[in-house]
Design a protein around this motif. Sequence first.
Motif, PDB file in Angstrom:
ATOM      1  N   THR A  69     148.899  -2.667  -6.218  1.00 13.61           N
ATOM      2  CA  THR A  69     149.429  -2.472  -4.866  1.00 13.61           C
ATOM      3  C   THR A  69     149.497  -0.984  -4.566  1.00 13.61           C
ATOM      4  N   SER A  70     149.928  -0.211  -5.532  1.00  8.03           N
ATOM      5  CA  SER A  70     149.989   1.238  -5.377  1.00  8.03           C
ATOM      6  C   SER A  70     148.592   1.824  -5.204  1.00  8.03           C
ATOM      7  N   ALA A  71     147.613   1.271  -5.895  1.00  3.00           N
ATOM      8  CA  ALA A  71     146.232   1.754  -5.756  1.00  3.00           C
ATOM      9  C   ALA A  71     145.760   1.602  -4.324  1.00  3.00           C
ATOM     10  N   GLU A  72     146.081   0.485  -3.730  1.00  2.00           N
ATOM     11  CA  GLU A  72     145.660   0.265  -2.339  1.00  2.00           C
ATOM     12  C   GLU A  72     146.369   1.222  -1.387  1.00  2.00           C
ATOM     13  N   SER A  73     147.662   1.404  -1.576  1.00  2.00           N
ATOM     14  CA  SER A  73     148.401   2.276  -0.658  1.00  2.00           C
ATOM     15  C   SER A  73     148.099   3.753  -0.885  1.00  2.00           C
ATOM     16  N   ILE A  78     143.460   8.668  -4.404  1.00  2.00           N
ATOM     17  CA  ILE A  78     142.653   8.267  -5.553  1.00  2.00           C
ATOM     18  C   ILE A  78     141.195   8.644  -5.330  1.00  2.00           C
ATOM     19  N   GLN A  79     140.675   8.336  -4.154  1.00  2.00           N
ATOM     20  CA  GLN A  79     139.281   8.664  -3.851  1.00  2.00           C
ATOM     21  C   GLN A  79     139.048  10.172  -3.894  1.00  2.00           C
ATOM     22  N   ILE A  84     136.589  14.815  -6.475  1.00  2.00           N
ATOM     23  CA  ILE A  84     136.683  16.167  -7.032  1.00  2.00           C
ATOM     24  C   ILE A  84     136.268  16.170  -8.510  1.00  2.00           C
ATOM     25  N   LEU A  85     136.778  15.225  -9.263  1.00  2.00           N
ATOM     26  CA  LEU A  85     136.433  15.130 -10.687  1.00  2.00           C
ATOM     27  C   LEU A  85     134.929  14.963 -10.872  1.00  2.00           C
ATOM     28  N   PHE A  86     134.334  14.064 -10.131  1.00  2.00           N
ATOM     29  CA  PHE A  86     132.905  13.809 -10.292  1.00  2.00           C
ATOM     30  C   PHE A  86     132.071  15.026  -9.880  1.00  2.00           C
ATOM     31  N   ALA A  87     132.503  15.728  -8.842  1.00  2.00           N
ATOM     32  CA  ALA A  87     131.767  16.910  -8.380  1.00  2.00           C
ATOM     33  C   ALA A  87     131.883  18.072  -9.365  1.00  2.00           C
ATOM     34  N   GLU A  88     132.923  18.101 -10.182  1.00  2.00           N
ATOM     35  CA  GLU A  88     133.113  19.156 -11.183  1.00  2.00           C
ATOM     36  C   GLU A  88     132.163  19.009 -12.372  1.00  2.00           C
ATOM     37  N   GLN A  89     131.512  17.877 -12.480  1.00  2.00           N
ATOM     38  CA  GLN A  89     130.720  17.587 -13.676  1.00  2.00           C
ATOM     39  C   GLN A  89     129.403  18.344 -13.696  1.00  2.00           C
ATOM     40  N   ASP A  90     128.941  18.598 -14.891  1.00  2.00           N
ATOM     41  CA  ASP A  90     127.651  19.218 -15.123  1.00  2.00           C
ATOM     42  C   ASP A  90     126.591  18.114 -15.197  1.00  2.00           C
ATOM     43  N   MET A  91     125.461  18.367 -14.589  1.00  2.00           N
ATOM     44  CA  MET A  91     124.386  17.382 -14.546  1.00  2.00           C
ATOM     45  C   MET A  91     123.977  16.916 -15.945  1.00  2.00           C
ATOM     46  N   GLN A  92     123.872  17.841 -16.890  1.00  2.00           N
ATOM     47  CA  GLN A  92     123.446  17.482 -18.241  1.00  2.00           C
ATOM     48  C   GLN A  92     124.494  16.625 -18.957  1.00  2.00           C
ATOM     49  N   ALA A 107     138.908  10.392 -15.809  1.00  2.32           N
ATOM     50  CA  ALA A 107     139.276   9.649 -14.594  1.00  2.32           C
ATOM     51  C   ALA A 107     140.545   8.838 -14.847  1.00  2.32           C
ATOM     52  N   TYR A 108     140.617   8.194 -15.999  1.00  2.00           N
ATOM     53  CA  TYR A 108     141.806   7.427 -16.372  1.00  2.00           C
ATOM     54  C   TYR A 108     143.049   8.319 -16.396  1.00  2.00           C
ATOM     55  N   GLU A 109     142.950   9.471 -17.042  1.00  2.47           N
ATOM     56  CA  GLU A 109     144.107  10.373 -17.155  1.00  2.47           C
ATOM     57  C   GLU A 109     144.559  10.879 -15.785  1.00  2.47           C
ATOM     58  N   ARG A 110     143.622  11.242 -14.938  1.00  3.22           N
ATOM     59  CA  ARG A 110     143.990  11.750 -13.615  1.00  3.22           C
ATOM     60  C   ARG A 110     144.608  10.672 -12.744  1.00  3.22           C
ATOM     61  N   LEU A 111     144.072   9.461 -12.806  1.00  2.00           N
ATOM     62  CA  LEU A 111     144.640   8.384 -11.987  1.00  2.00           C
ATOM     63  C   LEU A 111     145.994   7.933 -12.525  1.00  2.00           C
ATOM     64  N   LYS A 112     146.131   7.895 -13.817  1.00  2.00           N
ATOM     65  CA  LYS A 112     147.423   7.551 -14.415  1.00  2.00           C
ATOM     66  C   LYS A 112     148.492   8.544 -13.969  1.00  2.00           C
ATOM     67  N   ALA A 113     148.134   9.828 -13.900  1.00  2.00           N
ATOM     68  CA  ALA A 113     149.075  10.857 -13.438  1.00  2.00           C
ATOM     69  C   ALA A 113     149.452  10.638 -11.966  1.00  2.00           C
ATOM     70  N   ILE A 114     148.502  10.203 -11.150  1.00  2.00           N
ATOM     71  CA  ILE A 114     148.815   9.907  -9.743  1.00  2.00           C
ATOM     72  C   ILE A 114     149.826   8.782  -9.655  1.00  2.00           C
ATOM     73  N   PHE A 115     149.603   7.709 -10.410  1.00  2.00           N
ATOM     74  CA  PHE A 115     150.537   6.580 -10.365  1.00  2.00           C
ATOM     75  C   PHE A 115     151.920   6.993 -10.848  1.00  2.00           C
ATOM     76  N   GLU A 116     151.971   7.800 -11.888  1.00  2.00           N
ATOM     77  CA  GLU A 116     153.257   8.275 -12.405  1.00  2.00           C
ATOM     78  C   GLU A 116     153.974   9.114 -11.356  1.00  2.00           C
ATOM     79  N   GLU A 117     153.249  10.009 -10.716  1.00  2.00           N
ATOM     80  CA  GLU A 117     153.842  10.893  -9.722  1.00  2.00           C
ATOM     81  C   GLU A 117     154.281  10.145  -8.464  1.00  2.00           C
ATOM     82  N   GLU A 118     153.447   9.235  -7.999  1.00  2.00           N
ATOM     83  CA  GLU A 118     153.719   8.549  -6.733  1.00  2.00           C
ATOM     84  C   GLU A 118     154.708   7.398  -6.865  1.00  2.00           C
TER      85      GLU A 118
END
Length: 135
Positions: A69-73, A78-79, A84-92, A107-118
């Motif tokens: 439910t939090s993911a939807e709200s 999240i997007q 940002i995470l995906f754009a930071e990546q190196d092509m190789q 991605a897991y760590e960053r999203l988990k931090a969002i859920f904890e914070e929000e």
Amino acid sequence: MKNLLNALTVVLLSFTSFVSYAGGGQPNQSLYYVIDEPFTINFLRQSDEQARYLQIKVALKSSDPAILTSAESNLPMIQDTLRILFAEQDMQTVKSLEGRSQLQDEAYERLKAIFEEETGNSNLEAVYFNTFLWQ
């Protein structure tokens, strides 16, 4: 007319994010939230001006319905975080299996931090890349 209505319903449902339930009502069942819009990253500057793209489709897993439910709200946050995470990546890096695994972990760590914070709830169990296309 009924076929047209059914077709429109299918099309409309395909454009929305949804929560999918698995496990048939068992306690601690796995629940999934699928982000329907894929993330597309352009690596043009890293590839000697050749068109290079990465497209990732993401799903979240938790046995806690409040996380989904939090993911939807919190979907815009999240997007943005994932984009940002995906754009930071190196092509190789993203071309290798190890790099993909590290990206999934980050991605897991960053999203988990969002859920904890929000929400104060960090019961996110996994982040899956349902589609991972490198071109």
